[in-house]
Scaffold this motif. Structure first.
Motif, PDB file in Angstrom:
ATOM      1  N   PRO A  98      54.453 -82.493  38.850  1.00  6.77           N
ATOM      2  CA  PRO A  98      55.114 -83.774  38.726  1.00  6.77           C
ATOM      3  C   PRO A  98      55.859 -84.312  39.831  1.00  6.77           C
ATOM      4  O   PRO A  98      56.059 -85.173  40.408  1.00  6.77           O
ATOM      5  N   ARG A  99      56.427 -83.231  40.424  1.00  6.06           N
ATOM      6  CA  ARG A  99      57.247 -83.512  41.431  1.00  6.06           C
ATOM      7  C   ARG A  99      56.357 -83.568  42.749  1.00  6.06           C
ATOM      8  O   ARG A  99      56.785 -84.219  43.628  1.00  6.06           O
ATOM      9  N   TRP A 100      55.276 -83.116  42.684  1.00 11.51           N
ATOM     10  CA  TRP A 100      54.230 -83.267  44.014  1.00 11.51           C
ATOM     11  C   TRP A 100      53.869 -84.908  43.787  1.00 11.51           C
ATOM     12  O   TRP A 100      53.776 -85.634  44.821  1.00 11.51           O
ATOM     13  N   LEU A 101      53.634 -85.143  42.400  1.00 10.61           N
ATOM     14  CA  LEU A 101      53.021 -86.488  42.434  1.00 10.61           C
ATOM     15  C   LEU A 101      54.104 -87.591  42.795  1.00 10.61           C
ATOM     16  O   LEU A 101      53.780 -88.502  43.293  1.00 10.61           O
ATOM     17  N   ILE A 102      55.375 -87.405  42.570  1.00 14.56           N
ATOM     18  CA  ILE A 102      56.507 -88.195  42.825  1.00 14.56           C
ATOM     19  C   ILE A 102      56.451 -88.470  44.386  1.00 14.56           C
ATOM     20  O   ILE A 102      56.784 -89.295  44.927  1.00 14.56           O
ATOM     21  N   SER A 103      56.469 -87.197  45.046  1.00  9.37           N
ATOM     22  CA  SER A 103      56.539 -87.162  46.501  1.00  9.37           C
ATOM     23  C   SER A 103      55.500 -87.971  47.139  1.00  9.37           C
ATOM     24  O   SER A 103      55.264 -88.523  48.057  1.00  9.37           O
ATOM     25  N   LYS A 104      54.392 -88.142  46.367  1.00 10.03           N
ATOM     26  CA  LYS A 104      53.307 -89.275  46.843  1.00 10.03           C
ATOM     27  C   LYS A 104      53.398 -90.687  46.036  1.00 10.03           C
ATOM     28  O   LYS A 104      52.168 -91.086  46.224  1.00 10.03           O
ATOM     29  N   ASN A 105      54.612 -90.683  45.572  1.00  9.79           N
ATOM     30  CA  ASN A 105      54.487 -92.054  44.873  1.00  9.79           C
ATOM     31  C   ASN A 105      53.618 -92.293  43.624  1.00  9.79           C
ATOM     32  O   ASN A 105      53.445 -93.505  43.362  1.00  9.79           O
ATOM     33  N   LYS A 106      53.122 -91.302  42.967  1.00  4.46           N
ATOM     34  CA  LYS A 106      52.298 -91.593  41.835  1.00  4.46           C
ATOM     35  C   LYS A 106      53.202 -91.311  40.560  1.00  4.46           C
ATOM     36  O   LYS A 106      52.984 -90.326  40.008  1.00  4.46           O
ATOM     37  N   ILE A 107      54.062 -92.375  40.422  1.00  5.53           N
ATOM     38  CA  ILE A 107      55.276 -92.130  39.457  1.00  5.53           C
ATOM     39  C   ILE A 107      54.599 -92.119  37.882  1.00  5.53           C
ATOM     40  O   ILE A 107      54.817 -91.452  37.254  1.00  5.53           O
ATOM     41  N   SER A 108      53.643 -93.164  37.590  1.00  2.00           N
ATOM     42  CA  SER A 108      53.254 -93.357  36.105  1.00  2.00           C
ATOM     43  C   SER A 108      52.526 -91.881  35.940  1.00  2.00           C
ATOM     44  O   SER A 108      52.664 -91.174  34.665  1.00  2.00           O
ATOM     45  N   GLU A 109      51.889 -91.265  36.784  1.00  4.91           N
ATOM     46  CA  GLU A 109      51.014 -89.924  36.473  1.00  4.91           C
ATOM     47  C   GLU A 109      52.293 -88.727  36.253  1.00  4.91           C
ATOM     48  O   GLU A 109      51.962 -87.987  35.340  1.00  4.91           O
ATOM     49  N   ALA A 110      53.194 -88.925  37.208  1.00  4.63           N
ATOM     50  CA  ALA A 110      54.297 -88.107  36.993  1.00  4.63           C
ATOM     51  C   ALA A 110      54.783 -88.017  35.730  1.00  4.63           C
ATOM     52  O   ALA A 110      55.365 -87.021  35.286  1.00  4.63           O
TER      53      ALA A 110
ATOM     54  N   GLU B  50      54.094 -88.966  32.937  1.00  6.88           N
ATOM     55  CA  GLU B  50      53.062 -88.396  31.696  1.00  6.88           C
ATOM     56  C   GLU B  50      53.285 -86.757  31.619  1.00  6.88           C
ATOM     57  O   GLU B  50      53.628 -86.268  30.540  1.00  6.88           O
ATOM     58  N   VAL B  51      53.261 -86.331  32.741  1.00  2.00           N
ATOM     59  CA  VAL B  51      53.437 -84.856  32.905  1.00  2.00           C
ATOM     60  C   VAL B  51      54.835 -84.517  32.421  1.00  2.00           C
ATOM     61  O   VAL B  51      54.990 -83.314  31.570  1.00  2.00           O
ATOM     62  N   LEU B  52      55.827 -85.075  32.958  1.00  2.00           N
ATOM     63  CA  LEU B  52      57.279 -84.749  32.681  1.00  2.00           C
ATOM     64  C   LEU B  52      57.730 -85.047  31.287  1.00  2.00           C
ATOM     65  O   LEU B  52      58.500 -84.280  30.785  1.00  2.00           O
ATOM     66  N   GLU B  53      57.016 -85.858  30.689  1.00  2.00           N
ATOM     67  CA  GLU B  53      57.115 -86.161  29.061  1.00  2.00           C
ATOM     68  C   GLU B  53      56.865 -84.889  28.291  1.00  2.00           C
ATOM     69  O   GLU B  53      57.494 -84.467  27.356  1.00  2.00           O
ATOM     70  N   ILE B  54      55.670 -84.177  28.761  1.00  2.00           N
ATOM     71  CA  ILE B  54      55.304 -82.923  28.052  1.00  2.00           C
ATOM     72  C   ILE B  54      56.351 -81.790  28.275  1.00  2.00           C
ATOM     73  O   ILE B  54      56.530 -81.074  27.645  1.00  2.00           O
ATOM     74  N   ILE B  55      56.646 -81.495  29.582  1.00  2.00           N
ATOM     75  CA  ILE B  55      57.468 -80.679  30.221  1.00  2.00           C
ATOM     76  C   ILE B  55      59.057 -80.748  29.500  1.00  2.00           C
ATOM     77  O   ILE B  55      59.473 -79.827  29.126  1.00  2.00           O
ATOM     78  N   ASN B  56      59.665 -81.968  29.698  1.00  2.00           N
ATOM     79  CA  ASN B  56      60.991 -82.046  29.013  1.00  2.00           C
ATOM     80  C   ASN B  56      61.051 -83.150  27.792  1.00  2.00           C
ATOM     81  O   ASN B  56      61.374 -84.534  28.005  1.00  2.00           O
ATOM     82  N   PRO B  57      60.522 -82.509  26.764  1.00  2.00           N
ATOM     83  CA  PRO B  57      60.332 -83.580  25.675  1.00  2.00           C
ATOM     84  C   PRO B  57      61.616 -84.119  25.062  1.00  2.00           C
ATOM     85  O   PRO B  57      61.917 -85.100  24.568  1.00  2.00           O
TER      86      PRO B  57
END
Length: 438
Positions: free
Chosen positions: A187-199, A201-208
């Protein structure tokens, strides 16, 4: 948590292949020299060492794909390198082609020491991060033990036994590569590439249980502090850079890789027979595995510093005793027992901590470069120190060599006491704020 554990284990399997790949060659060592009639110098520096040089190159440049293509894609490429290397080096008929395919496997090993810990540290919740990243080290040790075991079981299957020893690695490598396709991107790599919505989704699983928008905002704020063209060598990143350098430097100045490569030779120097020496090597593998598991289970409870204290004191006692044994000519089981204590100290301290610590101390946008720096320091020293050991043993003697390692571990203890910060349970973004001099 189950999904995160599953993803972490998959990424950590790169470590299993790293451990397996590093040690599997020891089973084919003498056979290959005989087969190709190589001189000692050529056999040592080309046939045996080519994978190690591949590792150094992989560690130096592995940060580039890890940043550009992402952690997940780099892990897939690493898997393909392992597959091609295992199949290629088991089918060749000359030392140069063999060295080429071993070099490819080495590239995979070097790059995996960057991509796998970076990936796991970025998907893991702060409270479990140490344990999850340390799974990588556990897998390295498991890979080493399985390679010793596999070599032992395949040793008598005929004159092509060496081909099977080396080629069998293709099976776990193919399984690993297929599994990586099913893990999400960091997710942190995705955010650095501005792919926020994809990031998201992953963050919701990691930090429910956390407010995802707040977590997102914190990671974004961390990324926004980045200036164009920043590198880890800028003045404000000096402290994390020093930390990465010294933890890698002391890791190798304990003599650990020199010892792992030359365990049977060291046991023979101490007066054990050849078969006892080989058996002791498997014992070393088992000890390493048990104490790494202990380190992994304690790293988030006791913290990184405490484990480094335990390891440093154990190093000083065990290496000091090994040195004394060589000086005073103690025979029998004295040296093996002290060396088992040494391996236990390494596994619970440096072994469990190094990849976790380096993956935590750099900011998100420079994590791969920082990991690459620490990893390269580690691998360059891992190439130099073991290659000096046979010469040093015959010139200054084993006692002096182990005394130098002992003194270095006293310096490590001082480094842990005065310089090393505790990173247990702190979010990566919070750590960045603490360690970077604005």
């Amino acid at each position: 948590m189950n999904k995160i554990l599953r993803w972490s284990i998959v990424a950590a399997l790169a470590g299993f292949l790293f451990g397996f790949d590093t040690v599997v060659i020891s089973g084919a060592d003498k056979k290959l020299q005989l087969l190709w009639g190589s001189s000692d110098a050529f056999h040592g520096s080309v046939v045996m060492a080519m994978a190690l040089w591949g590792t150094v190159v992989g560690a130096l440049f592995g940060g580039i794909p890890t940043n550009k293509l992402g952690r997940k894609n780099t892990l897939i490429i690493i898997g393909l390198f392992y597959v091609v290397s295992a199949i290629g080096s088991s089918l060749v008929n000359d030392p140069w082609s063999f060295a080429f395919f071993r070099f490819l496997g080495g590239l995979g090993v070097g790059a995996s020491t960057i991509a796998a810990p970076a990936y796991v540290s970025e998907i893991a919740p702060a409270k479990n991060r140490g344990r999850l990243v340390a799974l990588y080290q556990f897998n390295i040790v498991l890979g080493i033990l399985i390679a010793f075991l596999s070599n032992y079981l395949l040793r008598n299957i005929g004159e092509n036994a060496w081909r099977w020893m080396i080629g069998i690695e293709a099976f776990p490598a193919i399984i690993y590569t297929l599994l990586v396709f099913y893990v999400p991107k960091s997710p942190r790599w995705l955010i650095s590439k501005n792919k926020i919505s994809e990031a998201k989704e992953v963050l919701e699983i990691i930090n429910p249980n956390e407010n995802i928008d707040e977590v997102l905002a914190e990671i974004k704020a961390e990324n926004e502090r980045e200036l164009p063209g920043e590198t880890i060598f800028m003045k404000k990143y000096r402290f994390p850079l020093i930390l990465a350098f010294f933890i890698a430097f002391f890791n190798q100045l304990s003599g650990i890789n020199a010892f792992l490569y030359y365990a049977p030779r060291i046991f023979e120097e101490a007066g054990l027979g050849e078969s006892t020496a080989l058996l002791s090597s498997i014992g070393i593998g088992v000890t390493n595995l048990i104490f790494t598991l202990l380190g992994v289970s304690l790293i988030d409870k006791l913290g990184r510093k405490t484990l480094m204290y335990i390891g440093s004191v154990g190093y000083i006692i065990s290496l000091g005793l090994v040195s004394t044994a060589f000086f005073l000519g103690w025979q029998g089981m004295a040296v093996p027992i002290f060396l088992f204590l040494f391996i236990a100290s390494h596994a619970i301290g440096q072994g469990a901590v190094i990849w976790v610590f380096i993956s935590e101390i750099f900011p998100n946008h420079l994590r791969a470069s920082g990991q690459s720096f620490g990893s390269s320091t580690h691998w360059v020293l891992a190439a130099i120190i073991p290659s000096l050991v046979p010469m040093l043993f015959s010139t200054i003697g084993a006692g002096v060599v182990f005394l130098i390692f002992t003194i270095m571990m006293v310096f490590q203890l001082l480094f842990v006491f005065y310089v090393m910060p505790e990173t247990k349970g702190v979010s990566l973004e919070e750590l960045s704020k603490k360690l970077i001099k604005q």
